[in-house]
Design an enzyme around this catalytic site. Structure first.
Site, PDB file in Angstrom:
ATOM      1  N   LYS A 185      23.540 -56.291  14.337  1.00 36.12           N
ATOM      2  CA  LYS A 185      22.594 -57.208  14.997  1.00 36.12           C
ATOM      3  C   LYS A 185      21.311 -56.421  15.253  1.00 36.12           C
ATOM      4  O   LYS A 185      21.198 -55.697  16.226  1.00 36.12           O
ATOM      5  CB  LYS A 185      23.186 -57.721  16.312  1.00 36.12           C
ATOM      6  CG  LYS A 185      22.718 -59.125  16.716  1.00 36.12           C
ATOM      7  CD  LYS A 185      21.228 -59.335  16.767  1.00 36.12           C
ATOM      8  CE  LYS A 185      20.612 -58.914  18.078  1.00 36.12           C
ATOM      9  NZ  LYS A 185      19.131 -59.017  18.103  1.00 36.12           N
ATOM     10  N   GLU A 260      22.965 -45.099  22.823  1.00 35.80           N
ATOM     11  CA  GLU A 260      21.795 -44.234  22.585  1.00 35.80           C
ATOM     12  C   GLU A 260      20.629 -44.926  23.264  1.00 35.80           C
ATOM     13  O   GLU A 260      20.074 -45.879  22.731  1.00 35.80           O
ATOM     14  CB  GLU A 260      21.508 -44.123  21.086  1.00 35.80           C
ATOM     15  CG  GLU A 260      22.692 -43.722  20.229  1.00 35.80           C
ATOM     16  CD  GLU A 260      22.951 -42.241  20.256  1.00 35.80           C
ATOM     17  OE1 GLU A 260      22.194 -41.515  20.920  1.00 35.80           O
ATOM     18  OE2 GLU A 260      23.929 -41.817  19.625  1.00 35.80           O
ATOM     19  N   CYS A 295      12.359 -43.051  20.978  1.00 31.73           N
ATOM     20  CA  CYS A 295      13.228 -42.777  22.130  1.00 31.73           C
ATOM     21  C   CYS A 295      13.113 -41.318  22.563  1.00 31.73           C
ATOM     22  O   CYS A 295      13.220 -41.005  23.736  1.00 31.73           O
ATOM     23  CB  CYS A 295      14.660 -43.107  21.768  1.00 31.73           C
ATOM     24  SG  CYS A 295      15.150 -42.334  20.234  1.00 31.73           S
ATOM     25  N   GLU A 394      10.033 -44.463  31.135  1.00 27.86           N
ATOM     26  CA  GLU A 394       9.722 -44.454  29.707  1.00 27.86           C
ATOM     27  C   GLU A 394       8.693 -45.545  29.397  1.00 27.86           C
ATOM     28  O   GLU A 394       8.899 -46.704  29.716  1.00 27.86           O
ATOM     29  CB  GLU A 394      11.008 -44.726  28.924  1.00 27.86           C
ATOM     30  CG  GLU A 394      10.809 -44.752  27.443  1.00 27.86           C
ATOM     31  CD  GLU A 394      12.095 -45.099  26.704  1.00 27.86           C
ATOM     32  OE1 GLU A 394      12.744 -46.092  27.069  1.00 27.86           O
ATOM     33  OE2 GLU A 394      12.452 -44.375  25.766  1.00 27.86           O
TER      34      GLU A 394
END
Ligand code: NAD
Ligand code: 2ZO
Ligand code: NA
Length: 503
Positions: A185, A260, A295, A394
């Site tokens: 997905k 992750e 990331c 972030e």
């Protein structure tokens, strides 16, 4: 604007080896972040489609043409997929850029990485055949034992938009190498190339149901995978809030997950570096490549006070030299942010930093020459303190915040002052200092005198709020295997724990 003559394919869901219209027939528009125009659409799966795909995956595992394959046979499919990706490299790269805003150079590099990753896991699939059954010698006459490594089963692979096909490949390639049947997905913000992976699988004759690709909204098309009783594992790359939801849903079924998640990674620069410009370029690449939507972006620059002023001067010169343009233009080094939602979020982080008292040393706005598209200038923020949002959260955009330090102790404290733990970088020519930092950094990835180079032979993942489990390398394969011990009693003697009634 650079023109592309690549058409956007119109696809359906890829289920059981064929294209199928979603049960509810809904579609989601594809928006080109550089022009803000709708350039096509993708199918929007619902839980009904998830059920059909899971059933197709289960059947694939039960059929000999997938469930009884050797690693060597699966390797042939993986190599064929790699070859097709390379054959279509230029088209796939353009599609990736149109969909995500990634520069054409970075998209092309991604396609090379995708093909190389399929090749790498083809090698590991072959190697698996000799490790499938491992005898364990107990030094006992009455028992014979061995350990089997088997495919874990049906796996749900949920992936983000920042490296659309590459992040999918980091999961699809090892899952197929292990012999699992998978449901991918991808992100609703960038799914085009992942759907093309479906076409590639169809063309190479991958057995039906071995890989199914469902596009759609996360809570509708992906959440049912986490709570599905016949999905044996979820491997997820994405944000912390979504990872938390997936883990919560999976926990109800004691379903294993690999997460992750994000990061706020530090790059620590010492004054003993030989060449300022080399370090400056790594700092730039570490935070502004892929428009900072990485990331592992080293988005906190921690610089030794003695060289801070000179370093920042050089950093500014290099930053002003970055070409910001339509991602398909030659030499573009910074494209738009992926979507209007992400664009607004990035701008909000910058304005919050300003309101909290930080200084926007450079950038912070839409580049003047680009009137349309979700563009943000590469942004450098100074006068940051550790309680500010810009230090802690972030951004997922081209925004670098800077702090200075005097001593090594101070540097390591600042570096580890984060709830995340994905990556950490150090720039220094002192080998022993680099070793000390390697040990002291709280993260899963350490870069010494660089930031971001990634090799599919090495484990990728973090600790703390960056998640757990690893993609890539042999670790990325292990998580798709079930370890099964087999213990056989080989003696002719009775066990003799109970008294026999015949005595
Ligand atoms: N650690 C890594 O390797 C890595 C790599 C890339 C991105 N990221 C992280 O991903 C984030 C950005 O990506 P994003 O915005 O696509 O993340 P996201 O969490 O919004 O979405 C990721 C995927 O999860 C799906 N999703 C959304 N809601 C869901 C739900 N309730 N249940 C199941 N799935 C759901 C989305 O549709 C998408 O496919 C950043 O935080 C970034 O750091 C991490
Ligand atoms: C290291 N790369 C290639 C930038 C990939 C990072 C994956 C996470 O965003
Ligand atoms: Na898009």
């Amino acid at each position: 604007m650079a023109m592309s003559n690549v058409g956007i394919p119109s696809r359906q869901l890829y289920i059981d080896g064929e294209w199928r219209e979603p049960v509810k027939k809904n579609r989601i528009p594809i928006i080109n972040p550089s022009t803000e125009e709708i350039i096509g659409d993708i199918p929007a799966a619902t839980s009904e489609d998830v059920d059909i795909a899971v059933e197709a995956a289960r059947k694939a595992l039960a059929r000999d043409d997938w469930g009884s394959t050797t690693g060597a046979q699966r390797a042939k499919y993986l190599r064929a997929i790699a070859a097709k990706v390379l054959e279509r490299k230029s088209e796939l790269a353009t599609l990736e850029s149109l969909d995500s805003g990634k520069t054409s150079f970075e998209s092309a590099a991604d396609m090379d990485d995708v093909a190389a990753c399929f090749e790498y896991y083809a090698d590991l699939a072959e190697a698996l055949d000799s490790k499938r059954k491992t005898p364990v010698n107990l030094h006992l006459d009455s028992f014979k034992t061995y350990v089997l490594r088997e495919p874990l089963g049906v796996v749900g692979l949920i992936t983000p938009w920042n490296y659309p096909l590459l992040m999918a490949t980091w999961k699809v390639a090892p899952a197929l190498a292990a012999g699992c049947a998978a449901i991918l997905k991808p992100s609703e913000l960038a799914s085009i190339t992942c759907l093309e992976l479906g076409e590639i699988c169809r063309e190479v004759g991958l057995p039906p149901g071995a890989l199914n690709i469902l596009t759609g909204w996360g809570p509708v098309a992906a959440a049912p995978l986490s709570s599905h009783p016949h999905v044996d594992k979820i491997s997820f790359t994405g944000s912390v809030p979504t990872g938390t939801k997936i883990m919560t849903a999976a926990a109800q079924l004691v379903k294993p997950v690999t997460l992750e998640l994000g990061g706020k990674s530090p790059i620590v620069v010492f004054d003993d570096i030989d060449n300022l410009d080399i370090a400056v370029e790594w700092a730039l690449f570490g935070c502004f490549s892929n428009a900072g939507q990485v990331c592992s972006a080293t988005s906190r620059l921690i610089i030794q006070e003695s060289i801070a002023s000179e370093f920042l001067d050089r950093l500014l010169l290099w930053t002003k030299n970055i070409k910001i343009s339509d991602p398909l233009e030659e030499d573009c080094k910074l494209g738009p942010i992926v979507s209007s939602g992400q664009y607004e979020k990035v701008l909000k982080f910058i304005s919050n930093a300003k309101n909290e008292g930080a200084t926007i040393l450079y950038g912070g706005e839409r580049p003047e020459h680009l009137k349309k598209g979700y563009y943000v200038q590469p942004t450098i923020i100074t006068d940051v303190n550790t309680s500010m949002e810009i230090w802690k959260e972030e951004v997922f955009g081209p925004v670098l915040c800077v702090k200075t330090f005097k001593t090594e102790e101070e540097a390591i404290e600042l570096a580890n002052d984060t709830k995340y733990g994905l990556a950490s970088a150090i720039m220094s020519k002192d080998v022993e200092r680099c070793e000390r930092f390697t040990k002291a950094f709280h993260s899963g990835i350490i870069w010494i005198n660089c930031s971001q180079p990634t090799f599919h032979q090495l484990p990728w993942g973090g600790k703390k709020r960056s998640g757990f489990g690893r993609d890539l390398g042999e670790w990325g394969l292990e998580k798709y295997l079930n370890i099964k011990q087999v213990t056989e009693y080989t003696s002719d003697d009775a066990w003799a724990f109970y008294k026999s009634p015949s005595n």
